[in-house]
Design an enzyme around this catalytic site. Structure first.
Site, PDB file in Angstrom:
ATOM      1  N   HIS A   1     116.236  91.321   1.651  1.00 48.48           N
ATOM      2  CA  HIS A   1     117.643  90.924   1.645  1.00 48.48           C
ATOM      3  C   HIS A   1     118.475  92.014   1.001  1.00 48.48           C
ATOM      4  O   HIS A   1     118.134  92.522  -0.072  1.00 48.48           O
ATOM      5  CB  HIS A   1     117.844  89.608   0.891  1.00 48.48           C
ATOM      6  CG  HIS A   1     119.278  89.159   0.868  1.00 48.48           C
ATOM      7  ND1 HIS A   1     119.926  88.720   2.007  1.00 48.48           N
ATOM      8  CD2 HIS A   1     120.200  89.128  -0.132  1.00 48.48           C
ATOM      9  CE1 HIS A   1     121.181  88.409   1.704  1.00 48.48           C
ATOM     10  NE2 HIS A   1     121.376  88.656   0.419  1.00 48.48           N
ATOM     11  N   SER A   2     119.576  92.397   1.662  1.00 50.63           N
ATOM     12  CA  SER A   2     120.526  93.390   1.164  1.00 50.63           C
ATOM     13  C   SER A   2     119.792  94.718   0.940  1.00 50.63           C
ATOM     14  O   SER A   2     119.187  95.246   1.871  1.00 50.63           O
ATOM     15  CB  SER A   2     121.194  92.860  -0.108  1.00 50.63           C
ATOM     16  OG  SER A   2     122.346  93.593  -0.425  1.00 50.63           O
ATOM     17  N   LEU A   3     119.817  95.275  -0.274  1.00 50.43           N
ATOM     18  CA  LEU A   3     119.048  96.495  -0.545  1.00 50.43           C
ATOM     19  C   LEU A   3     117.612  96.322  -0.091  1.00 50.43           C
ATOM     20  O   LEU A   3     116.995  97.250   0.449  1.00 50.43           O
ATOM     21  CB  LEU A   3     119.097  96.810  -2.040  1.00 50.43           C
ATOM     22  CG  LEU A   3     118.061  97.816  -2.561  1.00 50.43           C
ATOM     23  CD1 LEU A   3     118.292  99.194  -1.967  1.00 50.43           C
ATOM     24  CD2 LEU A   3     118.079  97.855  -4.089  1.00 50.43           C
TER      25      LEU A   3
ATOM     26  N   ALA B   1     116.416  94.820   2.425  1.00 47.29           N
ATOM     27  CA  ALA B   1     116.238  95.025   3.865  1.00 47.29           C
ATOM     28  C   ALA B   1     116.100  96.511   4.188  1.00 47.29           C
ATOM     29  O   ALA B   1     115.262  96.915   5.011  1.00 47.29           O
ATOM     30  CB  ALA B   1     117.410  94.424   4.632  1.00 47.29           C
TER      31      ALA B   1
ATOM     32  N   SER C   1     117.752  90.892   6.223  1.00 50.35           N
ATOM     33  CA  SER C   1     118.759  89.887   5.888  1.00 50.35           C
ATOM     34  C   SER C   1     119.902  90.511   5.086  1.00 50.35           C
ATOM     35  O   SER C   1     119.671  91.298   4.157  1.00 50.35           O
ATOM     36  CB  SER C   1     118.094  88.779   5.054  1.00 50.35           C
ATOM     37  OG  SER C   1     119.043  87.923   4.460  1.00 50.35           O
TER      38      SER C   1
END
Length: 251
Positions: A95-97, A99, A122
């Protein structure tokens, strides 16, 4: 929260060991996040899926270690830690970083002969997309903390503890540096594994076009799932996110 960690070393957490599971899912936290963010996901997927969560330096039991502010360096380190866990098919969720880091780890695994079965990306724009105005890691402490609070990805009890938040500042800053300075290598190959992208319809960090651009980074197929909400849409839609993961891994 009861935690079980089985021979995973400093980098990985295995909260609900599932030795008979056919697939292993490796989860990568967001900027400022920790492995425990994925404890509920691990609990929900076990024993059908064996879940590993990555623990970055600079937080929780690794709080005395210096954060790593470079995605490529992080990816090299995590990839080496994952090689002994490639005794069964690996899927990656970030998720975020996380990903972006999962994408770089997937590239390294494929280059080394380990074929991930799927990458779940994500809350993050595609590796080919960047924003020149991103400079939170260079901001003063108050601006950095305001950004962290605004995204609502940190537990309320942490947000309410100003002293704790300030002790976490180096980890936040290092993670934002890694995320904001990341640039995909121009010579990077396309992934061979399928990519599933999950995003919030009101996420200020990811436009629909930036999410769709993940399709340009794989030859293995691309799927996009949108959910109502912002950058941490998955907190409100955890059951739906878990269902999407289950469906994709079952295939």
């Amino acid at each position: 929260m009861s935690e079980v960690t089985v021979n995973t070393g400093a980098w990985l957490r295995r909260y609900h060991p599932a030795d008979a599971a056919p697939t292993r899912l490796v989860c990568f936290p967001h900027a400022g996040g920790s492995a425990t963010y994925y404890f509920p996901l691990s609990r929900s997927l076990s024993p059908a899926v064996d879940v590993l969560a990555v623990q970055y330096p600079g937080r929780q039991d690794r709080r005395n270690e210096a954060p790593v502010g470079d995605v490529a360096e992080l990816a090299d380190l995590v990839t080496e830690e994952l090689r002994p866990w490639a005794d069964r098919p690996l899927a990656l969720f970030g998720h975020s970083l996380g990903a972006t880091l999962a994408y770089e780890v997937a590239l390294r695994l494929e280059a080394g002969g380990v074929e991930p079965v799927r990458l779940f990306a994500s809350g993050r724009r595609a590796p080919s997309c960047h924003r020149d105005q991103d400079a939170v890691h260079l901001a003063d402490d108050e601006t950095l903390l305001t950004t962290v609070r605004s995204l609502r990805g940190t537990r309320p009890e942490v947000l309410a503890d100003d002293a704790l938040l300030r002790r976490l500042l180096p980890a936040f800053r290092g993670d934002y540096q890694a995320a904001e300075t990341y640039r995909r290598s121009p010579g990077a190959p396309l992934l061979r594994c399928p990519v599933t992208v999950l995003t919030g319809t009101a996420d200020p960090e990811v436009t629909r076009a930036e999410a769709d651009a993940w399709a340009d980074h794989t030859t293995g197929g691309f799927t996009l799932h949108e959910f109502p909400g912002g950058h941490f849409y998955l907190n409100e839609h955890a059951l739906s996110v878990i269902a999407r993961i289950r469906e994709a891994l079952d295939r």
